[in-house]
Structures are given as C-alpha cells and as structure tokens.
Motif scaffolding. Sequence first.
Motif, PDB file in Angstrom:
ATOM      1  N   ASP A 116      35.369  27.365  76.038  1.00 57.79           N
ATOM      2  CA  ASP A 116      34.311  27.892  76.902  1.00 57.79           C
ATOM      3  C   ASP A 116      34.386  27.299  78.307  1.00 57.79           C
ATOM      4  O   ASP A 116      33.367  26.953  78.925  1.00 57.79           O
ATOM      5  CB  ASP A 116      32.917  27.623  76.307  1.00 57.79           C
ATOM      6  N   GLY A 117      35.599  27.171  78.822  1.00 53.81           N
ATOM      7  CA  GLY A 117      35.798  26.662  80.178  1.00 53.81           C
ATOM      8  C   GLY A 117      35.693  25.152  80.309  1.00 53.81           C
ATOM      9  O   GLY A 117      35.838  24.612  81.401  1.00 53.81           O
ATOM     10  N   VAL A 118      35.462  24.448  79.209  1.00 55.91           N
ATOM     11  CA  VAL A 118      35.364  22.980  79.231  1.00 55.91           C
ATOM     12  C   VAL A 118      36.643  22.404  78.632  1.00 55.91           C
ATOM     13  O   VAL A 118      37.037  22.760  77.528  1.00 55.91           O
ATOM     14  CB  VAL A 118      34.134  22.496  78.422  1.00 55.91           C
ATOM     15  N   GLU A 119      37.254  21.496  79.406  1.00 56.10           N
ATOM     16  CA  GLU A 119      38.486  20.861  78.936  1.00 56.10           C
ATOM     17  C   GLU A 119      38.139  19.717  77.983  1.00 56.10           C
ATOM     18  O   GLU A 119      37.491  18.757  78.371  1.00 56.10           O
ATOM     19  CB  GLU A 119      39.302  20.335  80.120  1.00 56.10           C
ATOM     20  N   ILE A 120      38.573  19.838  76.725  1.00 54.89           N
ATOM     21  CA  ILE A 120      38.310  18.798  75.730  1.00 54.89           C
ATOM     22  C   ILE A 120      39.193  17.579  76.002  1.00 54.89           C
ATOM     23  O   ILE A 120      38.741  16.441  75.905  1.00 54.89           O
ATOM     24  CB  ILE A 120      38.561  19.346  74.309  1.00 54.89           C
ATOM     25  N   LEU A 121      40.463  17.832  76.340  1.00 53.48           N
ATOM     26  CA  LEU A 121      41.395  16.756  76.667  1.00 53.48           C
ATOM     27  C   LEU A 121      41.798  16.852  78.130  1.00 53.48           C
ATOM     28  O   LEU A 121      42.058  17.942  78.636  1.00 53.48           O
ATOM     29  CB  LEU A 121      42.649  16.844  75.791  1.00 53.48           C
ATOM     30  N   SER A 122      41.893  15.698  78.764  1.00 54.63           N
ATOM     31  CA  SER A 122      42.309  15.694  80.166  1.00 54.63           C
ATOM     32  C   SER A 122      43.814  15.863  80.272  1.00 54.63           C
ATOM     33  O   SER A 122      44.555  15.756  79.287  1.00 54.63           O
ATOM     34  CB  SER A 122      41.879  14.390  80.838  1.00 54.63           C
ATOM     35  N   LEU A 123      44.282  16.100  81.499  1.00 53.27           N
ATOM     36  CA  LEU A 123      45.706  16.258  81.741  1.00 53.27           C
ATOM     37  C   LEU A 123      46.466  14.967  81.434  1.00 53.27           C
ATOM     38  O   LEU A 123      47.570  15.005  80.876  1.00 53.27           O
ATOM     39  CB  LEU A 123      45.924  16.676  83.206  1.00 53.27           C
ATOM     40  N   GLU A 124      45.865  13.827  81.752  1.00 53.80           N
ATOM     41  CA  GLU A 124      46.495  12.534  81.476  1.00 53.80           C
ATOM     42  C   GLU A 124      46.604  12.289  79.968  1.00 53.80           C
ATOM     43  O   GLU A 124      47.594  11.734  79.482  1.00 53.80           O
ATOM     44  CB  GLU A 124      45.712  11.387  82.117  1.00 53.80           C
ATOM     45  N   THR A 125      45.593  12.707  79.220  1.00 54.61           N
ATOM     46  CA  THR A 125      45.630  12.556  77.758  1.00 54.61           C
ATOM     47  C   THR A 125      46.736  13.412  77.164  1.00 54.61           C
ATOM     48  O   THR A 125      47.436  12.980  76.239  1.00 54.61           O
ATOM     49  CB  THR A 125      44.270  12.947  77.149  1.00 54.61           C
ATOM     50  N   LEU A 126      46.918  14.613  77.690  1.00 55.47           N
ATOM     51  CA  LEU A 126      48.003  15.471  77.220  1.00 55.47           C
ATOM     52  C   LEU A 126      49.362  14.840  77.514  1.00 55.47           C
ATOM     53  O   LEU A 126      50.281  14.911  76.690  1.00 55.47           O
ATOM     54  CB  LEU A 126      47.913  16.853  77.872  1.00 55.47           C
ATOM     55  N   GLU A 127      49.512  14.205  78.676  1.00 52.02           N
ATOM     56  CA  GLU A 127      50.777  13.537  79.014  1.00 52.02           C
ATOM     57  C   GLU A 127      51.044  12.358  78.076  1.00 52.02           C
ATOM     58  O   GLU A 127      52.164  12.203  77.574  1.00 52.02           O
ATOM     59  CB  GLU A 127      50.733  13.027  80.460  1.00 52.02           C
ATOM     60  N   ARG A 128      50.018  11.532  77.850  1.00 52.71           N
ATOM     61  CA  ARG A 128      50.200  10.374  76.955  1.00 52.71           C
ATOM     62  C   ARG A 128      50.496  10.820  75.527  1.00 52.71           C
ATOM     63  O   ARG A 128      51.301  10.197  74.824  1.00 52.71           O
ATOM     64  CB  ARG A 128      48.937   9.501  76.985  1.00 52.71           C
ATOM     65  N   ALA A 129      49.841  11.887  75.076  1.00 52.30           N
ATOM     66  CA  ALA A 129      50.083  12.403  73.724  1.00 52.30           C
ATOM     67  C   ALA A 129      51.531  12.872  73.595  1.00 52.30           C
ATOM     68  O   ALA A 129      52.180  12.615  72.566  1.00 52.30           O
ATOM     69  CB  ALA A 129      49.123  13.536  73.409  1.00 52.30           C
ATOM     70  N   GLN A 130      52.047  13.528  74.638  1.00 54.34           N
ATOM     71  CA  GLN A 130      53.448  13.969  74.599  1.00 54.34           C
ATOM     72  C   GLN A 130      54.395  12.775  74.508  1.00 54.34           C
ATOM     73  O   GLN A 130      55.363  12.798  73.739  1.00 54.34           O
ATOM     74  CB  GLN A 130      53.777  14.762  75.861  1.00 54.34           C
ATOM     75  N   GLU A 131      54.137  11.753  75.299  1.00 51.17           N
ATOM     76  CA  GLU A 131      55.000  10.562  75.284  1.00 51.17           C
ATOM     77  C   GLU A 131      54.982   9.885  73.912  1.00 51.17           C
ATOM     78  O   GLU A 131      56.034   9.519  73.377  1.00 51.17           O
ATOM     79  CB  GLU A 131      54.562   9.577  76.361  1.00 51.17           C
ATOM     80  N   GLN A 132      53.772   9.717  73.362  1.00 48.97           N
ATOM     81  CA  GLN A 132      53.653   9.054  72.062  1.00 48.97           C
ATOM     82  C   GLN A 132      54.296   9.876  70.949  1.00 48.97           C
ATOM     83  O   GLN A 132      55.009   9.341  70.097  1.00 48.97           O
ATOM     84  CB  GLN A 132      52.175   8.788  71.740  1.00 48.97           C
ATOM     85  N   LEU A 133      54.067  11.173  70.956  1.00 45.33           N
ATOM     86  CA  LEU A 133      54.655  12.027  69.918  1.00 45.33           C
ATOM     87  C   LEU A 133      56.170  12.113  70.049  1.00 45.33           C
ATOM     88  O   LEU A 133      56.885  12.163  69.037  1.00 45.33           O
ATOM     89  CB  LEU A 133      54.029  13.417  69.969  1.00 45.33           C
ATOM     90  N   SER A 134      56.666  12.102  71.276  1.00 41.12           N
ATOM     91  CA  SER A 134      58.114  12.095  71.482  1.00 41.12           C
ATOM     92  C   SER A 134      58.727  10.805  70.949  1.00 41.12           C
ATOM     93  O   SER A 134      59.778  10.825  70.300  1.00 41.12           O
ATOM     94  CB  SER A 134      58.421  12.251  72.971  1.00 41.12           C
ATOM     95  N   GLU A 135      58.064   9.682  71.198  1.00 43.69           N
ATOM     96  CA  GLU A 135      58.550   8.396  70.687  1.00 43.69           C
ATOM     97  C   GLU A 135      58.510   8.357  69.161  1.00 43.69           C
ATOM     98  O   GLU A 135      59.472   7.911  68.520  1.00 43.69           O
ATOM     99  CB  GLU A 135      57.696   7.265  71.265  1.00 43.69           C
TER     100      GLU A 135
END
Length: 196
Positions: A116-135
């Motif tokens: 509904d137009g509200v971001e649950i996760l921030s852009l920085e959280t998405l970046e950190r999640a990608q790094e952690q999941l890649s590791e």
Amino acid sequence: MFIKKIIFVLFLSFFTASIFGQKDSVNVKDLKIKGDIKIEKGGVYDALAPSKAAFYSAIFPGMGQIYNKKYWKAPIVWGAMGTSIYYYLDNNKEYHRYRTAYKLRKNNLVDEFTVDGVEILSLETLERAQEQLSENRDMSLLTTVILYVLQIVEASVNAHLLQFNTDDDLSFKPTFINDPTYFEAPKVGLTIKYNF
C-alpha cells in the motif's frame, strides 16, 4: 639438556610403537619353492579396491561406502550432502528474491516489500540481505564441495584399511600413574604398554 633427553626417549618410544603396530594380513594361498627362493602367489589383497571405492563415490556419493559394505555410512553421506545442497538452493532463491526487489526499488517500481505504498524494508536492508544471503550461499556451496571430497577420501581410505588387521589388540596405550610416595611433591610417570 634434560628436555632433549625426554624428547628423544618419547620420540624413540613412539617410533618403536609404530614399528610393531600391525602386521600385514594378506593370506597366502599358494607357496612355491624354487631352489632357495620362496615365491608367494595369491592373496586377499586387492590393490584396486581403494580405487574402485573412490571411483564409485565420485560417480554417486555414498556408493563407495556401500561398496565397502559400510551401509550405515551411506545415509550419513546423503543426509550431510542433501542438507548443504538444500541450504545452497534456499539461500540462492532468497538472494534472487531480494536482488529482484532491490532492482525494482532502484528503478522506482513497486516490489514485493512495498505494501500500500509503504516500504516494509529499506533499500539498505535489501542490500545487506543480499550480501548476507550471497555469503551464506557461497558457504553452503563450499560445504557441499568439501563433503563431496571427504566422502571420496573416506571411502578410499576405508577400502584400503579393510584389507589389514585392525584389531583393538594391536594398539598403543600410554598410561599416566601417580606416585603415591611423594605426597607433597607429586610426580607423574609414563608407562607404555604393548598389546599383541
């Protein structure tokens, strides 16, 4: 100088223990005598058994253990490798999920983490999640490769050791004995027992 003597005695005792540790258990079926020379022919030693076990394990993990008639080891190999493969696939799926959301967010499009137009996760959280999941994904892949190599080595070594007498009576058992006569200044001695 005293320490050098102790090290020499320990080295000598361990060296002699390895000399008498085990006898080759190859059974001689035929023994021919030509003049003064005895020729041994036949035996139970199969030089290709470790190679076959390693080959079977390389083709399909766990088959080398089955070839060695260690059936209980095969489910352990399958479970360990299956677990690491599962975590690799799960981390890879989650990585791509967060990566897609990150790309959509960077292009100002709606992603699955926007409700509904509200971001649950921030852009920085998405970046950190990608790094952690890649590791995590890379560690799962490394674990899978290490387990694959280890099960090949284990099958080969086990096939090699099955051809020798590895009875418990052929062991080296160091024992520490306290000297009860010196209560105030206790001494510790070392006794080496050879069991044949």
